[in-house]
Enzyme design. Sequence first.
Site, short mmCIF file in Angstrom:
data_model
loop_
_atom_site.label_atom_id
_atom_site.label_comp_id
_atom_site.label_asym_id
_atom_site.label_seq_id
_atom_site.Cartn_x
_atom_site.Cartn_y
_atom_site.Cartn_z
N HIS A 1 16.05 -4.93 3.11
CA HIS A 1 14.98 -5.92 3.27
C HIS A 1 14.70 -6.63 1.96
O HIS A 1 14.87 -6.05 0.89
CB HIS A 1 13.70 -5.27 3.80
N HIS B 1 11.71 -8.47 -0.22
CA HIS B 1 10.27 -8.71 -0.37
C HIS B 1 10.09 -10.12 -0.94
O HIS B 1 10.75 -10.48 -1.94
CB HIS B 1 9.65 -7.76 -1.40
P1 5GP Z 1 10.70 -0.49 -0.13
O1 5GP Z 1 10.04 0.32 -1.20
O2 5GP Z 1 11.54 0.34 0.80
O3 5GP Z 1 11.43 -1.67 -0.70
O4 5GP Z 1 9.49 -1.11 0.66
C1 5GP Z 1 9.21 -0.88 2.01
C2 5GP Z 1 8.02 -1.73 2.35
O5 5GP Z 1 7.82 -1.64 3.74
C3 5GP Z 1 6.72 -1.26 1.68
O6 5GP Z 1 6.18 -2.31 0.88
C4 5GP Z 1 5.82 -0.90 2.85
O7 5GP Z 1 4.48 -1.28 2.65
C5 5GP Z 1 6.46 -1.64 4.01
N1 5GP Z 1 6.29 -0.97 5.28
C6 5GP Z 1 6.56 0.34 5.56
N2 5GP Z 1 6.28 0.61 6.84
C7 5GP Z 1 5.86 -0.55 7.39
C8 5GP Z 1 5.41 -0.90 8.71
O8 5GP Z 1 5.35 -0.10 9.62
N3 5GP Z 1 5.04 -2.19 8.91
C9 5GP Z 1 5.09 -3.13 7.90
N4 5GP Z 1 4.70 -4.37 8.20
N5 5GP Z 1 5.49 -2.83 6.66
C10 5GP Z 1 5.87 -1.56 6.40
#
Ligand code: 5GP
Length: 145
Positions: free
Chosen positions: A101, A103
């Site tokens: 993903h 951001h």
């Molecule tokens: P990572 O650290 O893996 O790059 O970030 C994962 C992101 O996914 C985090 O910023 C977290 O807040 C977001 N996230 C995790 N679970 C969910 C969810 O169920 N719904 C949404 N909209 N965001 C999520």
Amino acid sequence: MNVQTCVFCKIIAGQIPCTKVYENDAVLAFLDIGPISDGHTLVVPKAHTPRVDKTDSHTMAALAQALPMLADAVQQAVGADGYNILCNNGLSAGQIVEHVHLHIVPRKKNDGLFNQWPSFQYPQGKAGAIAEKIIQNLNLSRVRP
Ligand code: 5GP
Ligand code: ZN
């Protein structure tokens, strides 16, 4: 984390709600549930894939194709001066959800985010040696012609 347990796959399948802002055949974009700034948006491919190095170039291209439009809309929506595009890959890089993903983090002057950027200088010869190893590890067949 696999397709069955992946939280983003569940969102894509409609099993978990999200605040969607854009969708096409290949990608979905929605607001992060734990934003670090107003408008913090996630862009995900619909096909499950854990991280960039495990992802085919077509899927990455689909993310990249949607990105300029999304970044523009997100930035305008919250009156931001700029934004960061982040992509965490692996535990050590802070990846929590193992479904690749991007951001989009809207930024405003003096917002205090990412104040630390611990840059350093390579000692003589090290940059060249690292570059050489990277070149040796390039699998050129993975790049779309
Ligand atoms: P990572 O650290 O893996 O790059 O970030 C994962 C992101 O996914 C985090 O910023 C977290 O807040 C977001 N996230 C995790 N679970 C969910 C969810 O169920 N719904 C949404 N909209 N965001 C999520
Ligand atoms: Zn997934």
